[in-house]
Scaffold this motif. Structure first.
Motif, PDB file in Angstrom:
ATOM      1  N   GLY A 164      32.546   9.988  48.143  1.00 50.79           N
ATOM      2  CA  GLY A 164      31.391  10.104  47.253  1.00 50.79           C
ATOM      3  C   GLY A 164      31.709   9.615  45.847  1.00 50.79           C
ATOM      4  N   HIS A 165      32.994   9.547  45.527  1.00 51.78           N
ATOM      5  CA  HIS A 165      33.372   9.177  44.155  1.00 51.78           C
ATOM      6  C   HIS A 165      34.137   7.863  44.071  1.00 51.78           C
ATOM      7  N   CYS A 175      28.402   9.916  36.648  1.00 55.90           N
ATOM      8  CA  CYS A 175      28.491  10.912  37.733  1.00 55.90           C
ATOM      9  C   CYS A 175      29.008  12.235  37.152  1.00 55.90           C
ATOM     10  N   CYS A 177      31.445  13.744  38.101  1.00 56.58           N
ATOM     11  CA  CYS A 177      32.909  13.704  38.106  1.00 56.58           C
ATOM     12  C   CYS A 177      33.462  13.033  36.858  1.00 56.58           C
ATOM     13  N   ASN A 179      33.141   9.744  36.232  1.00 61.94           N
ATOM     14  CA  ASN A 179      33.140   8.302  36.492  1.00 61.94           C
ATOM     15  C   ASN A 179      31.697   7.765  36.376  1.00 61.94           C
ATOM     16  N   CYS A 182      29.378   6.023  40.942  1.00 62.67           N
ATOM     17  CA  CYS A 182      29.992   6.503  42.189  1.00 62.67           C
ATOM     18  C   CYS A 182      29.004   6.326  43.345  1.00 62.67           C
TER      19      CYS A 182
HETATM   20 ZN   LIG Z   1      31.758  10.657  40.921  1.00 62.30          ZN
END
Ligand SMILES: [Zn+2]
Length: 310
Positions: A164-165, A175, A177, A179, A182
């Motif tokens: 997912g990333h 995202c 996260c 990032n 993603c």
């Molecule tokens: Zn991500």
């Protein structure tokens, strides 16, 4: 003669919205099952788990031999903690093991929820009789797990399989996260809605299912919304095929039902982007266990063995 006692194995699957649980027998048959909304705090979560555990013991056909937990987030094998859980933040850094040991009076093990779903599909779903597979579950985000040579691939620290990333759109949106672009930010039920509203120039409350129904009626913005998600999903699938040459890629999650608009074009994109011979020997199929994959996988994973015990 007293009734024969059948040993059972319990599994919990905790995601951002639901806590699903169940128990299987030695053959993998589900003997108990239930779900409840994910509790809002750690205290409430532990209370809910204890109550369910008591139910397993009271209502199961035999003793609970072991128990598996699949928790949303990055679960560290070394620390035995979820280090980061964007969809269930109260798990972040919480010392799970001693808290669970207070009431789980059987051997247990913990892993990531998507890894457990992959293991469930491998043992009892569309991944049976395969040696390598990748499961991608597309919902509000993307969960994934990898089986290689008949074993769950956890990675050195437990963080493997976070497809997912992976970056599929370097200029994409931010995202959770940290990032940008993603796979999870470009392909999800949420993104289908976002794409649609942007393309249609609308600001109304719609669900991904509404967008699907509009696509079926030929709504151009709805069709284009799915096409964009399919494009990025295809890029992700192409990467998986070239990188791992898996026997199967299984796609699960609610949006899979929009096959004609999402999965079909995504597979075509993957075909264009992956090596012909690798694509040819990979089967891309729908996952078959639905919401039960995670809890059954967690139970089967516990049955397979508890680290540190012989
Ligand atoms: Zn991500």
């Amino acid at each position: 003669m007293p009734a024969k006692k059948v040993p059972i194995y319990a599994g919990f699957d905790l995601g951002g919205t639901q806590l699903k649980y169940g128990a299987i027998d030695a053959e993998g048959r589900l003997v108990l099952k239930g779900k409840t909304p994910s509790p809002g705090s750690m205290k409430e979560l532990l209370a809910a788990l204890e109550k369910i555990w008591d139910r397993f013991k009271a209502e199961g056909p035999g003793p609970v031999e072991s128990c598996g937990f699949g928790f949303a987030g990055f679960f560290s094998l070394k620390d035995q903690k979820v280090l980061s859980s964007p969809n269930y933040p109260c798990l972040n850094g919480f010392d799970l093991v001693p808290a669970l040991q207070k009431f789980i009076d059987a051997p247990f093990r913990i892993d990531n929820d998507a890894n457990m779903a992959a293991y469930g599909e491998y043992m009892y779903g569309a991944g049976r009789e395969t040696q390598s597979l990748v499961l991608l579950t597309v919902g509000t985000g993307i969960g994934s797990g990898i089986i290689l040579d008949g074993a769950l691939w956890q990675g050195k620290c437990g963080f493997a399989g976070e497809l997912g990333h992976i970056t599929v759109n370097p200029e994409g949106e931010r995202c959770k996260c940290g990032n940008r672009g993603c796979l999870e930010t470009e392909v999800s039920a949420t993104k289908i809605v976002k794409n649609y509203l942007a393309l249609a120039g609308k600001r109304e409350p719609v669900t991904s299912r509404d967008v699907f129904l509009r696509a079926r009626k030929g709504d151009q913005a709805a069709l284009e919304s799915f096409a964009r998600c399919a494009y990025y999903l295809g890029i992700g699938l192409g990467i998986v095929i070239n990188f791992l040459n898996p026997e199967k890629i299984l796609i699960g999650g609610g949006v899979v039902s929009a096959g004609k608009y999402l999965l079909g074009p995504a597979v075509e994109e993957a075909r264009r982007r992956s090596h012909r011979v690798s694509f040819a020997c990979c089967r891309i199929e729908k996952a078959t266990m639905g919401n039960d994959a995670g809890l059954i996988g967690a139970a089967a994973w516990a049955r397979a063995g508890i680290p540190g015990r012989t």
